[in-house]
Design a protein around this motif. Structure first.
Motif: not given
Length: 201
Positions: A20, A25, A59, A62-64, A66-67
């Motif tokens: 990913k 990212f 982004e 929030t999308d890489f 933290r998850p």
């Protein structure tokens, strides 16, 4: 700067997370924007680069980050002569918390050593690639055998006949025969002349 997938190593990161990062990212990583302003080897801590009120809205966060529970980052941008050599990225979970000033002090103490080590590795790799190209030209121009090509590469590394025999698992007299054939085909009389011929190419 584009990431070199082949030369990248990820330790302690799942393959799916690595993919990913590499496929998407990396391109939205807020660190990318610091590369063009960096002229020499520097350490960094994500929370020093961007205020958390801004960082946590990106982004990349929030999308890489933290998850995947790696919200804290630090590392070293490794540079030489204003050229990017590589990046060491370190991540921490929310449980471990942000990198401390002591952590940053340690990274700072290591940064130039690591940059010099990486520079040496890259230089040797580039030199080896260049030598391979030169030897291939020599092989084509002088009808050299594969074994003679191997011997030339080892001579260029400064190996003695005895060392070449040991590396190639052949007798010393066979090495001498190969060296004689190489000299005859190329038209040189010594190792120095052979290396000088390579440098001319």
């Amino acid at each position: 700067e584009e990431i070199n997938r082949k030369e990248s190593s990820f330790i302690g990161i799942k393959e799916s997370i690595k993919e990913k990062y590499l496929s998407y990212f990396y391109n939205v990583d807020y660190l990318k924007y610091t590369y063009e302003f960096t002229k020499e080897t520097e350490t960094y801590r994500d929370t020093d680069i961007l205020d958390d009120s801004i960082r946590k809205k990106t982004e990349f966060y929030t999308d890489f980050l933290r998850p995947n529970n790696i919200p804290f980052g630090a590392g070293i941008l490794l540079m030489k002569d204003e050229k990017m050599l590589g990046i060491i990225n370190l991540f921490r979970s929310s449980e471990l918390g942000d990198f401390s000033d002591k952590d940053m002090y340690i990274l700072d103490a290591l940064k130039f050593h690591l940059a010099n080590i990486l520079y040496d590795i890259i230089s040797k790799k580039e030199e080896k690639t260049e030598v391979n190209k030169v030897v291939q030209v020599m092989a084509l121009n002088n009808d050299l055998s594969e074994r003679e090509v191997e011997v030339i590469k080892l001579i260029n590394e400064g190996k003695t006949n005895a060392q070449i025999a040991e590396i190639l698992l052949i007798s010393l007299s066979t090495v001498k025969k190969h060296v004689y054939n190489i000299y005859s085909k190329i038209g040189v009389k010594s190792r120095m002349q052979l290396v000088a011929y390579m440098n001319e190419i």
